[in-house]
Scaffold this active site. Structure first.
Site, PDB file in Angstrom:
ATOM      1  N   ARG A  48       0.888  -1.099   0.167  1.00 50.45           N
ATOM      2  CA  ARG A  48      -0.043  -0.025  -0.304  1.00 50.45           C
ATOM      3  C   ARG A  48       0.826   1.259   0.046  1.00 50.45           C
ATOM      4  O   ARG A  48       0.647   2.086  -0.655  1.00 50.45           O
ATOM      5  CB  ARG A  48      -0.906   0.117   1.010  1.00 50.45           C
ATOM      6  CG  ARG A  48      -1.744   1.285   1.380  1.00 50.45           C
ATOM      7  CD  ARG A  48      -3.019   1.361   2.203  1.00 50.45           C
ATOM      8  NE  ARG A  48      -2.751   0.454   3.480  1.00 50.45           N
ATOM      9  CZ  ARG A  48      -1.928   1.136   4.541  1.00 50.45           C
ATOM     10  NH1 ARG A  48      -1.126   2.039   4.628  1.00 50.45           N
ATOM     11  NH2 ARG A  48      -1.909   0.093   5.554  1.00 50.45           N
ATOM     12  N   TYR A 101     -16.936  16.887 -15.250  1.00 51.48           N
ATOM     13  CA  TYR A 101     -17.207  15.472 -15.496  1.00 51.48           C
ATOM     14  C   TYR A 101     -18.289  15.111 -14.403  1.00 51.48           C
ATOM     15  O   TYR A 101     -17.939  15.615 -13.220  1.00 51.48           O
ATOM     16  CB  TYR A 101     -15.927  14.635 -15.327  1.00 51.48           C
ATOM     17  CG  TYR A 101     -16.171  13.164 -15.002  1.00 51.48           C
ATOM     18  CD1 TYR A 101     -17.043  12.322 -15.951  1.00 51.48           C
ATOM     19  CD2 TYR A 101     -15.800  12.452 -13.783  1.00 51.48           C
ATOM     20  CE1 TYR A 101     -17.331  11.196 -15.540  1.00 51.48           C
ATOM     21  CE2 TYR A 101     -16.033  11.326 -13.545  1.00 51.48           C
ATOM     22  CZ  TYR A 101     -16.672  10.525 -14.453  1.00 51.48           C
ATOM     23  OH  TYR A 101     -17.244   9.293 -14.266  1.00 51.48           O
ATOM     24  N   ASP A 173      -7.674  18.395 -14.972  1.00 49.39           N
ATOM     25  CA  ASP A 173      -8.140  17.068 -15.011  1.00 49.39           C
ATOM     26  C   ASP A 173      -7.552  16.942 -16.459  1.00 49.39           C
ATOM     27  O   ASP A 173      -8.409  17.590 -17.563  1.00 49.39           O
ATOM     28  CB  ASP A 173      -9.693  17.037 -15.028  1.00 49.39           C
ATOM     29  CG  ASP A 173      -9.956  15.368 -15.323  1.00 49.39           C
ATOM     30  OD1 ASP A 173      -9.212  14.846 -16.079  1.00 49.39           O
ATOM     31  OD2 ASP A 173     -10.875  14.896 -14.828  1.00 49.39           O
ATOM     32  N   LYS A 198      -8.570   5.890 -19.144  1.00 53.05           N
ATOM     33  CA  LYS A 198      -8.886   6.490 -20.587  1.00 53.05           C
ATOM     34  C   LYS A 198      -7.503   6.296 -21.530  1.00 53.05           C
ATOM     35  O   LYS A 198      -6.998   5.202 -21.696  1.00 53.05           O
ATOM     36  CB  LYS A 198      -9.380   7.581 -20.389  1.00 53.05           C
ATOM     37  CG  LYS A 198     -10.500   7.783 -19.219  1.00 53.05           C
ATOM     38  CD  LYS A 198     -11.758   7.295 -19.453  1.00 53.05           C
ATOM     39  CE  LYS A 198     -12.840   6.960 -18.526  1.00 53.05           C
ATOM     40  NZ  LYS A 198     -12.727   7.662 -17.526  1.00 53.05           N
TER      41      LYS A 198
HETATM   42  N1  PLP Z   1     -12.147  12.648 -15.090  1.00 51.63           N
HETATM   43  C1  PLP Z   1     -12.725  12.693 -16.500  1.00 51.63           C
HETATM   44  C2  PLP Z   1     -12.613  13.815 -17.300  1.00 51.63           C
HETATM   45  C3  PLP Z   1     -13.409  11.471 -16.545  1.00 51.63           C
HETATM   46  O1  PLP Z   1     -14.108  11.166 -17.741  1.00 51.63           O
HETATM   47  C4  PLP Z   1     -13.559  10.318 -15.752  1.00 51.63           C
HETATM   48  C5  PLP Z   1     -14.139   9.071 -16.123  1.00 51.63           C
HETATM   49  O2  PLP Z   1     -14.873   9.081 -17.014  1.00 51.63           O
HETATM   50  C6  PLP Z   1     -12.785  10.432 -14.644  1.00 51.63           C
HETATM   51  C7  PLP Z   1     -12.467  11.691 -14.024  1.00 51.63           C
HETATM   52  C8  PLP Z   1     -13.033   9.450 -13.413  1.00 51.63           C
HETATM   53  O3  PLP Z   1     -12.073   8.355 -13.584  1.00 51.63           O
HETATM   54  P1  PLP Z   1     -12.218   6.862 -13.234  1.00 51.63           P
HETATM   55  O4  PLP Z   1     -13.546   6.483 -13.887  1.00 51.63           O
HETATM   56  O5  PLP Z   1     -11.171   6.231 -13.581  1.00 51.63           O
HETATM   57  O6  PLP Z   1     -12.528   6.912 -11.717  1.00 51.63           O
END
Ligand code: PLP
Length: 378
Positions: A48, A101, A173, A198
Site C-alpha cells: 500500500r 465530469y 483534469d 482512458k
Molecule cells: N475525469 C474525467 C474527465 C473522466 O471522464 C472520468 C471518468 O470517466 C474521471 C475523471 C473519473 O475516472 P475513473 O472512472 O477512472 O474513476
C-alpha cells in the site's frame, strides 16, 4: 532523454536490475523481506505504501506531465478524492467547471460537501466569471479542458494566474487530452489529475487514476494521503497502464486524425445540428486549443436536429462503434451523456442537452467509422 515518446517508453522503466527483463515485472506482492527489524533490503516494506511496478508508473507519469512527483490510484475518482482531502479542509471553497465530469461534480457536491467543503460551478471559458467567483476561502480552481462532454476549452495559463493570485491551486483534469497533447504543469497548473482508465491505459482493460504534482512538497503530501487513505493502483493495473503509455503518442496521433475526419463529416450531415470539436475553426476555443494543445483529441460530441429520440436511436443503430461509457480506448465508443455518463448531474446546473451524442473516436480505419455513422444517421 527529452522526447515525449522516448520518455513514454523509458522513464521509470529501466530493465530489471536482477534479471535484465525489459518489461517492468509485475511485482505481485503485498510485503517484502526485511534484513532484521527495520532493516529494509530494497526500500519497500508494504505494497500500500509503495510497490516497484506502481513506482515505475508513478515515475513515468511525473516525467510525461513534467511534474515533480506522480502517484497512481485505483481509479480517477480515488485520485481526485486523495487530492481534495490533501488540499481542502471543512469550510474551504472549490471552483468547478460549469460542465465538469459528472463524477467529479458528484464527489464534490455529494461527498465533500457533507464534510463541509463549499463549491461553485462557473464557466471556465469566461475568465472574468472565474475571477468574480473566487472567494477568500477558495483553495482550488478545478479545470477540465477539453471538457466532458461539451468539449469546451479553458485557458490554463489564465486560470493559473487567477488561482495563484487567490492563493489557490489550479488542478487540471488532463484525461481528455493526455500529456501527449497538453502538459498543464508547463502552463502553470499545480496538479494534474488523470483517469488512466482512458487514453493512458488506452485499451479499455483497466480502471486507474493518477495525480502529478508540480512541486515536490505537495507531492509528499499527496503520497501521505495516498498511503493513509489506501486507494492505490494494484501492481497488475499499474503494469497495464505502463504498457498503454508506451504507445500513447502513436495512438493519440491516430485518434486525432480520425476525430478530425469524423467532425468534418458530421458538420456536413443534414441530421446533425451542432458539432462540438475543438479542431473545427468554428469552435469558440479553437485558437486557444491550437496554442495549448499539440492536437485536438479524439472526442467529438454532436447534437441532432431530431432531438433526444433521434439521439437515442443513433446510439442503437451503430455497429462498428460500441454503445458504452468510458473513452480513450483503441475501439470507438458512442454514448448518450444525458442518460449515461452524466445522468448524475440531471437536474443540476451541469445538466447536459438531451439531444447530445458523444463519440470516443478509436483508431480503426476511419472509412469504416464514417460508413457506420452514415447508416446510423440515415
Ligand atoms: N475525469 C474525467 C474527465 C473522466 O471522464 C472520468 C471518468 O470517466 C474521471 C475523471 C473519473 O475516472 P475513473 O472512472 O477512472 O474513476
Amino acid at each position: 532523454m527529452t522526447g515525449f515518446d522516448t520518455l513514454a517508453i523509458h522513464a521509470g522503466q529501466d530493465p530489471d536490475p536482477r534479471t535484465g527483463a525489459v518489461a517492468i515485472p509485475i511485482y505481485q506482492t503485498s510485503t517484502y523481506k526485511q534484513d532484521g527489524v527495520g532493516g529494509l533490503r530494497s526500500g519497500y516494506e508494504y505494497s500500500r505504501s509503495a510497490n516497484p511496478t506502481r513506482a515505475a508508473l508513478e515515475e513515468a507519469m511525473a516525467a510525461l506531465e513534467v511534474g515533480a512527483r506522480g502517484r497512481a490510484f485505483a481509479s480517477g475518482l480515488a485520485a481526485e478524492d486523495a487530492y481534495f482531502r490533501t488540499a481542502c479542509r471543512p469550510g474551504d471553497h472549490v471552483l468547478l467547471p460549469g460542465d465538469a465530469y459528472g463524477g467529479t461534480f458528484r464527489l464534490v457536491a455529494r461527498v465533500l460537501a457533507n464534510w463541509g467543503v463549499e463549491y461553485t460551478s462557473v464557466p471556465l471559458d469566461d475568465l472574468d466569471a472565474v475571477r468574480s467567483a473566487v472567494r477568500p476561502n477558495t483553495k482550488v480552481v478545478w479545470c477540465e479542458t477539453p471538457t466532458n462532454p461539451l468539449l469546451g476549452i479553458a485557458d490554463i495559463a489564465g486560470l493559473a494566474d487567477i488561482a495563484h493570485g487567490a492563493g489557490a491551486h489550479l488542478v487540471v483534469d488532463n484525461t481528455f487530452a493526455s500529456p501527449y497533447l497538453q502538459q498543464p504543469i508547463a502552463l502553470g497548473a499545480d496538479v494534474v489529475v488523470h483517469s488512466t482508465t482512458k487514453y493512458l491505459g488506452g485499451h479499455s482493460d483497466v480502471v486507474g487514476g493518477a495525480l502529478v504534482a508540480a512541486d515536490a512538497e505537495l507531492g509528499e503530501q499527496l503520497a501521505f494521503h495516498q498511503n493513509a487513505m489506501g486507494a492505490v493502483a494494484g501492481p497488475f493495473d499499474a503494469w497495464l497502464v505502463l504498457r498503454g503509455i508506451k504507445t500513447l503518442g502513436v495512438r493519440m496521433d491516430r485518434h486525432c486524425a480520425n476525430a478530425e475526419r469524423i467532425a468534418e463529416f458530421l458538420v456536413g450531415h443534414p441530421a446533425v445540428d451542432r458539432v462540438l470539436y475543438p479542431g473545427l475553426p468554428s469552435h469558440p476555443g479553437h485558437d486557444l486549443a491550437a496554442r495549448q494543445m499539440r492536437g485536438f483529441g479524439g472526442m467529438v460530441s454532436f447534437t441532432l436536429r431530431g432531438g433526444e429520440e433521434t439521439a437515442l436511436k443513433v446510439c442503437g443503430l451503430v455497429s462498428v462503434f460500441t454503445l458504452g461509457e468510458s473513452l480513450g480506448g483503441v475501439e470507438s465508443l458512442i454514448e448518450h451523456p444525458g442518460r449515461m455518463t452524466h445522468s448524475s448531474v440531471a437536474g443540476s446546473p451541469l445538466e447536459v442537452p438531451n439531444d447530445l451524442v458523444r463519440l470516443s473516436v478509436g483508431i480503426e480505419n476511419v472509412e469504416d467509422l464514417i460508413d457506420d455513422l452514415t447508416s446510423a444517421l440515415a
